[in-house]
Design a protein around this motif. Structure first.
Motif, mmCIF file in Angstrom:
data_model
loop_
_atom_site.group_PDB
_atom_site.id
_atom_site.type_symbol
_atom_site.label_atom_id
_atom_site.label_comp_id
_atom_site.label_asym_id
_atom_site.label_seq_id
_atom_site.Cartn_x
_atom_site.Cartn_y
_atom_site.Cartn_z
ATOM 1 N N ARG B 253 1.887 -32.163 -57.671
ATOM 2 C CA ARG B 253 2.557 -32.801 -56.538
ATOM 3 C C ARG B 253 2.737 -31.806 -55.399
ATOM 4 N NH1 ARG B 253 5.393 -35.541 -60.444
ATOM 5 N NH2 ARG B 253 7.163 -34.122 -60.422
ATOM 6 N N ARG B 254 3.085 -30.588 -55.794
ATOM 7 C CA ARG B 254 3.273 -29.548 -54.791
ATOM 8 C C ARG B 254 1.953 -29.289 -54.027
ATOM 9 N NH1 ARG B 254 5.369 -23.344 -55.868
ATOM 10 N NH2 ARG B 254 4.947 -22.595 -53.752
ATOM 11 N N ILE B 255 0.878 -29.201 -54.793
ATOM 12 C CA ILE B 255 -0.430 -28.961 -54.170
ATOM 13 C C ILE B 255 -0.792 -30.114 -53.243
ATOM 14 C CG2 ILE B 255 -2.907 -28.796 -54.665
ATOM 15 C CD1 ILE B 255 -2.046 -27.317 -57.301
ATOM 16 N N HIS B 256 -0.504 -31.312 -53.702
ATOM 17 C CA HIS B 256 -0.823 -32.484 -52.889
ATOM 18 C C HIS B 256 -0.023 -32.483 -51.584
ATOM 19 C CE1 HIS B 256 -2.331 -36.487 -52.094
ATOM 20 N NE2 HIS B 256 -1.106 -36.864 -51.771
ATOM 21 N N THR B 257 1.259 -32.128 -51.693
ATOM 22 C CA THR B 257 2.102 -32.068 -50.496
ATOM 23 C C THR B 257 1.537 -31.054 -49.495
ATOM 24 O OG1 THR B 257 3.983 -32.539 -51.936
ATOM 25 C CG2 THR B 257 4.479 -31.771 -49.710
ATOM 26 N N ALA B 258 1.121 -29.915 -50.019
ATOM 27 C CA ALA B 258 0.561 -28.880 -49.148
ATOM 28 C C ALA B 258 -0.731 -29.368 -48.498
ATOM 29 C CB ALA B 258 0.295 -27.603 -49.952
ATOM 30 N N TYR B 259 -1.528 -30.056 -49.288
ATOM 31 C CA TYR B 259 -2.806 -30.570 -48.778
ATOM 32 C C TYR B 259 -2.573 -31.558 -47.634
ATOM 33 C CZ TYR B 259 -6.898 -33.651 -48.691
ATOM 34 O OH TYR B 259 -7.950 -34.434 -48.292
ATOM 35 N N ILE B 260 -1.620 -32.459 -47.826
ATOM 36 C CA ILE B 260 -1.339 -33.462 -46.794
ATOM 37 C C ILE B 260 -0.840 -32.782 -45.513
ATOM 38 C CG2 ILE B 260 0.145 -35.430 -46.185
ATOM 39 C CD1 ILE B 260 -2.009 -36.138 -48.199
ATOM 40 N N ALA B 261 0.034 -31.809 -45.681
ATOM 41 C CA ALA B 261 0.579 -31.127 -44.503
ATOM 42 C C ALA B 261 -0.519 -30.348 -43.773
ATOM 43 C CB ALA B 261 1.705 -30.190 -44.923
ATOM 44 N N ALA B 262 -1.367 -29.665 -44.548
ATOM 45 C CA ALA B 262 -2.442 -28.891 -43.930
ATOM 46 C C ALA B 262 -3.415 -29.820 -43.218
ATOM 47 C CB ALA B 262 -3.167 -28.066 -45.007
ATOM 48 N N ASN B 263 -3.706 -30.926 -43.859
ATOM 49 C CA ASN B 263 -4.622 -31.889 -43.275
ATOM 50 C C ASN B 263 -4.090 -32.393 -41.927
ATOM 51 O OD1 ASN B 263 -7.135 -33.424 -43.960
ATOM 52 N ND2 ASN B 263 -5.777 -35.129 -43.456
ATOM 53 N N LYS B 264 -2.802 -32.649 -41.906
ATOM 54 C CA LYS B 264 -2.197 -33.136 -40.666
ATOM 55 C C LYS B 264 -2.306 -32.077 -39.568
ATOM 56 C CE LYS B 264 1.810 -35.519 -38.893
ATOM 57 N NZ LYS B 264 2.986 -34.775 -38.435
ATOM 58 N N ALA B 265 -2.046 -30.826 -39.940
ATOM 59 C CA ALA B 265 -2.140 -29.758 -38.942
ATOM 60 C C ALA B 265 -3.568 -29.647 -38.406
ATOM 61 C CB ALA B 265 -1.694 -28.430 -39.558
ATOM 62 N N LEU B 266 -4.535 -29.812 -39.299
ATOM 63 C CA LEU B 266 -5.933 -29.675 -38.869
ATOM 64 C C LEU B 266 -6.367 -30.858 -38.009
ATOM 65 C CD1 LEU B 266 -7.667 -28.239 -42.063
ATOM 66 C CD2 LEU B 266 -6.873 -27.030 -40.035
ATOM 67 N N GLU B 267 -5.717 -32.000 -38.190
ATOM 68 C CA GLU B 267 -6.077 -33.171 -37.395
ATOM 69 C C GLU B 267 -5.341 -33.231 -36.067
ATOM 70 O OE1 GLU B 267 -6.521 -37.121 -38.714
ATOM 71 O OE2 GLU B 267 -7.097 -36.555 -40.736
ATOM 72 N N THR B 268 -4.343 -32.409 -35.903
ATOM 73 C CA THR B 268 -3.592 -32.451 -34.641
ATOM 74 C C THR B 268 -3.535 -31.071 -33.987
ATOM 75 O OG1 THR B 268 -1.575 -32.218 -35.935
ATOM 76 C CG2 THR B 268 -2.174 -34.444 -35.258
ATOM 77 N N THR B 269 -2.638 -30.234 -34.511
ATOM 78 C CA THR B 269 -2.396 -28.937 -33.879
ATOM 79 C C THR B 269 -3.674 -28.129 -33.685
ATOM 80 O OG1 THR B 269 -0.464 -28.972 -35.316
ATOM 81 C CG2 THR B 269 -0.767 -27.046 -33.935
ATOM 82 N N ALA B 270 -4.476 -28.067 -34.748
ATOM 83 C CA ALA B 270 -5.673 -27.225 -34.669
ATOM 84 C C ALA B 270 -6.607 -27.708 -33.562
ATOM 85 C CB ALA B 270 -6.396 -27.217 -36.013
ATOM 86 N N LEU B 271 -6.585 -29.003 -33.300
ATOM 87 C CA LEU B 271 -7.494 -29.549 -32.295
ATOM 88 C C LEU B 271 -6.981 -29.330 -30.876
ATOM 89 C CD1 LEU B 271 -8.366 -32.947 -34.028
ATOM 90 C CD2 LEU B 271 -9.529 -30.748 -34.210
ATOM 91 N N LEU B 272 -5.686 -29.059 -30.761
ATOM 92 C CA LEU B 272 -5.089 -28.936 -29.431
ATOM 93 C C LEU B 272 -4.843 -27.488 -29.040
ATOM 94 C CD1 LEU B 272 -2.586 -31.900 -29.768
ATOM 95 C CD2 LEU B 272 -4.552 -31.792 -28.235
ATOM 96 N N THR B 273 -5.182 -26.569 -29.929
ATOM 97 C CA THR B 273 -5.022 -25.155 -29.597
ATOM 98 C C THR B 273 -6.413 -24.515 -29.539
ATOM 99 O OG1 THR B 273 -4.799 -24.663 -31.937
ATOM 100 C CG2 THR B 273 -2.767 -24.960 -30.712
ATOM 101 N N ASP B 274 -6.421 -23.208 -29.317
ATOM 102 C CA ASP B 274 -7.704 -22.512 -29.167
ATOM 103 C C ASP B 274 -8.246 -21.960 -30.484
ATOM 104 O OD1 ASP B 274 -8.020 -22.946 -26.482
ATOM 105 O OD2 ASP B 274 -6.819 -21.199 -25.923
ATOM 106 N N VAL B 275 -7.690 -22.362 -31.604
ATOM 107 C CA VAL B 275 -8.072 -21.691 -32.859
ATOM 108 C C VAL B 275 -9.567 -21.776 -33.165
ATOM 109 C CG1 VAL B 275 -5.816 -21.708 -33.982
ATOM 110 C CG2 VAL B 275 -7.328 -23.691 -34.212
ATOM 111 N N TYR B 276 -10.202 -22.875 -32.790
ATOM 112 C CA TYR B 276 -11.646 -22.992 -33.061
ATOM 113 C C TYR B 276 -12.439 -21.912 -32.334
ATOM 114 C CZ TYR B 276 -11.896 -27.624 -35.392
ATOM 115 O OH TYR B 276 -11.801 -28.678 -36.268
ATOM 116 N N PHE B 277 -11.959 -21.521 -31.181
ATOM 117 C CA PHE B 277 -12.670 -20.491 -30.407
ATOM 118 C C PHE B 277 -12.447 -19.092 -30.982
ATOM 119 C CE2 PHE B 277 -11.960 -23.461 -26.623
ATOM 120 C CZ PHE B 277 -13.255 -23.968 -26.693
#
Lengths: 403, 404
Positions: B253-277
């Motif tokens: 459950r803990r791993i799943h929670t982390a996965y969901i949170a990371a996924n959300k960050a990658l679908e939002t924050t990561a796309l709106l910052t310069d991290v890809y560059f």
């Protein structure tokens, strides 16, 4: 052997490999790079608006003469402005009034794939630029020695042996493996997409049907790959498939190199699918669990048992026993049992006698620049122009060969 | 061939990876060039406008304003102030990036298409300025382009209806965007690797993981260590924060929670910052996981490399600095501020590019006409080429014997 697959260090885990590495400090390989800063990957490029970047690209290349003209693209031979002796092919995609949704999918697929792939056996895309009326120009590697189809079909003038076949197959298999290693499916491997460079090197071309590996749930289209080279799962309209679709096509090319005509031919999709059933064996739940669930699977009227080695030995004895083993592994009906492009390269056949011919010793007749022009102007999945196809439309009655 | 070598051959690495400094100076340079063009155009226009005969052509409030500037005589300073600053231009791009995410979510498109579209937008605005191409005209075409490159294949008509735009508005800038992307359409996403990490963590929890050579532990030992991991103390998870994961189901459950949170960050924050560059996809993925569950991710990393590996500290540093950017998040301006910026942009736009649809139509019309006269054009070009080739030769003197 910088491109050898044996150097990959992927653990054989069935989950996705997620080894992390730091961003390397090495300078990029592009020739115009001036990156010297040690711990930083990139120095700042001189700021430029993209329009001027495009003009700069355009000025690097010179068109000399047109060698192909099609509805989809025109092909020119040209040279680098900085080096007149270095020839190039320029594929100018025609502005297409028929396609109403902007830049066509073929063009997008081809550019997307070739921009990522740098390999001695994959046609190099040096650049893409646009000319003023929004024509896309793809600057490609110059392949003046025609294509593999010309060599295969010119039975009167071109003679080759197993060592030559092994050399061509080796180059093809490395190219396909490299595509897959980069998560790209070619989906249209056939002899006339295999061009021959000036030095005899074989180049996989025409990425108009290529795409990246899909995410597990994503559906893909099945009407890909020219009919004679299309694997059974695509005839049955599978929406989820893998790199082994290309391996089937590679098997077809291997067989064709020996036979000197396409191994599995049909005038329609259904006829060709039936030909697979007759020639290789009928897909059933026994040899391919789950096949009956595929959308276009048709229950066969008569079941032909999967062909065994003696059948192949009769037709392809020149490849030797292990060559035949390799070919059979590429013709496994069930995609899950078919060899992957990596397993193909690991096969013992490559180590055995005869050694593959050196590329400079390979037969080099071919149709020359015009064939390249003809090949490059085509859209993915198209058969060659009428004249060329007619000459080669031969049939073989495999029914008579059974027993 | 290693994964690193494959990645280094990608266009994402070759063309679209930067140091923070290089990225900043690229943006500053682009902005300066675009602003200069606008200012220069305005100056010359003002010169024209100040002559009464040309006044009739002045378009809107723009013309009037400039006329006033001109009559004032010294208008330079006023012009500079009027132009969007570099920071404002970037704020506007970021704002529209967040709008693009909303549109993709509204369309219920796969995350990969959304992520690619967002990266296209951010790449495009490295060598193009909002002054020239306002983001409001660019986002819908860019999303449609990503729809094609990611093989999502929604037809233009369907998309146009859903995105509330005309076909022309979507198609006209397509070529411009592709050019700005330098015709590189492949984007490598951290989202792609995350399910792999999730599955690996689950098999670690099961004690069935395939352990990499050099890690020096068995799958069972790793499972035990994983069970004993403390929870993130900083996270306000209430009572459970103090507890340890006692069994495999709660660990999962803990791993799943982390996965969901990371996924959300990658679908939002990561796309709106310069991290890809600035970072590789795997670094970004690990950073997102690190933010979601630091002890878990730190442990996971140790299963990837021998403990003594000199690479480990470097990798950690990269992941942590990436995580800092993700934690800080994007700074999206308010709707009101965005409106102000938009109004300001309207006053300082590149007047040559006001009507992209019209420009595109003109180009395509020319294209067709040129097709008709292909032969004569070809002939003319051939003559020009031969001429320039001859001139080239003459630069070094005529070739002996050639002239006869």
């Amino acid at each position: 052997m910088a491109m050898s697959p044996t150097e990959t260090v992927a653990p054989s885990s069935n989950t996705k490999n997620t080894v992390v590495r730091t961003k390397p400090p090495k300078a990029p390989q592009t020739s115009n790079s001036s990156a010297t800063n040690h711990d930083k990957p990139r120095t700042a490029p001189a700021p430029q608006l993209f329009e001027s970047l495009n003009d700069e690209e355009k000025r690097k290349y010179v068109k000399d003469k047109q060698v192909g003209k099609g509805t989809y693209a025109d092909v020119f031979v040209g040279h680098f402005a900085s080096s007149p002796s270095t020839k190039i092919a320029i594929k100018k995609i025609r502005f297409n009034a028929d396609f109403k949704d902007g830049i066509s999918m073929d063009t997008i697929r081809e550019i997307r794939a070739l921009q990522e792939l740098r390999h001695p056996n994959i046609i190099a895309l040096y650049s893409v630029f646009s000319s003023k009326n929004q024509n896309l120009n793809l600057v490609l590697e110059y392949c003046p020695r025609g294509d593999l189809m010309e060599l295969i079909r010119d039975t009167d003038n071109v003679h080759y042996g197993t060592a030559d076949i092994k050399a061509w197959m080796g180059m093809l298999c490395r190219a396909v493996w490299f595509c897959h290693e980069n998560f790209i499916l070619h989906r249209d491997i056939k002899p006339n997409n295999l061009l021959i460079a000036a030095d005899g090197e074989l180049k996989l071309a025409d990425f108009g049907l290529a795409r990246s590996f899909a995410e597990p749930e994503t559906r893909m289209t099945y009407n890909m790959t020219t009919r004679f080279y299309r694997p059974p799962e695509l005839f049955y309209q599978a929406r989820h498939y893998s790199g082994v679709v290309d391996v089937w096509s590679v098997g077809c090319v291997m067989a064709e190199l020996v036979l000197r005509f396409p191994f599995i031919q049909g005038d329609t999709d259904i006829e060709t699918a039936n030909k697979i059933s007759e020639t290789i064996g009928t897909p059933t739940e026994d040899n391919w669990p789950g096949v009956t669930q595929l959308k276009a699977y048709l229950a066969p009227t008569n079941v032909v048992p999967v062909k065994r080695k003696p059948f192949y030995m009769d037709l392809f004895s020149s490849l030797g026993s292990s060559g035949v083993d390799l070919m059979m592994s590429m013709f496994a009906l069930d995609p899950r049992k078919r060899a992957t492009s990596k397993q193909v390269l690991q096969h013992e056949w490559w180590q055995q006698e005869p050694r593959p011919s050196r590329k400079e010793d390979l037969p080099k007749r071919g149709g020359g620049v015009e064939v390249m022009g003809d090949d490059l102007k085509r859209r993915g999945g198209e058969l060659p122009a009428e004249g060329r196809a007619d000459k080669v439309a031969r049939k073989i009655d495999f029914g008579a060969m059974k027993k | 061939m290693t994964e690193d070598e494959v990645y280094r051959a990608s266009t994402q690495y070759r063309l679209w990876s930067f140091t923070p400094h290089a990225l900043a100076s690229l943006r500053a340079g682009t902005h300066a060039l675009a602003a200069e063009k606008v200012t220069a155009a305005r100056r010359s226009k003002r010169d024209v406008v100040s002559r009464p005969s040309a006044e009739g052509n002045g378009v809107d409030s723009n013309g009037a304003e400039e006329g006033r500037d001109a009559s004032g005589g010294v208008a330079n300073a006023a012009d500079e102030v009027e132009c969007l600053t570099l920071a404002e231009a970037q704020q506007l791009v970021d704002f529209y990036c967040s709008k693009a995410i909303e549109l993709c979510n509204h369309l219920k498109w796969p995350a990969a298409v959304k992520a690619t579209a967002l990266q296209y937008l951010r790449r495009f605005y490295l060598s193009a300025s909002p002054l020239t191409y306002p983001p409001s005209t660019i986002i819908k075409p860019t999303i449609f382009l990503a729809n094609k490159t990611e093989n999502h294949n929604l037809s233009l008509d369907e998309y146009a209806a859903k995105a509330k735009a005309t076909r022309d508005q979507i198609l006209a800038p397509e070529f411009i965007v592709s050019q700005g992307l330098r015709f590189t359409f492949d984007v490598r996403h951290p989202l792609r690797g995350l399910p792999g990490a999730y599955m690996e963590l689950l098999s670690l929890a099961d004690g069935t993981a395939e352990v990499l050579e050099g890690v020096g532990k068995t799958a069972e030992e790793l499972q035990e260590e994983l069970m004993a991991l403390p929870h993130d103390t900083k996270k306000a998870n209430g009572a459970s924060a103090a507890e340890k994961a006692a069994d495999v189901p709660s660990l999962k459950r803990r791993i799943h929670t982390a996965y969901i949170a990371a996924n959300k960050a990658l679908e939002t924050t990561a796309l709106l910052t310069d991290v890809y560059f600035l970072y590789t996809p795997s670094q970004i993925m690990f950073a997102a996981l690190l933010l979601a569950d630091t002890p878990l991710t730190t442990f996971y990393l140790t299963t990837k490399l021998p403990p003594a590996s000199p690479l480990l500290p470097r990798i950690r540093a990269a992941i942590e600095s990436c995580a800092r950017i993700l934690r800080a998040g994007p700074h999206i301006v308010s709707q009101a501020e965005a409106s102000r910026l938009k109004a300001k942009l309207e006053r300082c736009r590149d007047q040559d590019k006001l009507d992209l649809v019209g420009l595109d139509r003109a180009l395509k019309r020319d294209g067709r006409e040129e097709d008709v006269v292909t032969e004569s054009v070809a002939k003319r070009r051939k003559l020009e080429r031969e001429m320039s080739a001859r001139e080239g030769e003459e630069l070094f003197g005529p070739e002996i014997g050639r002239r006869a």
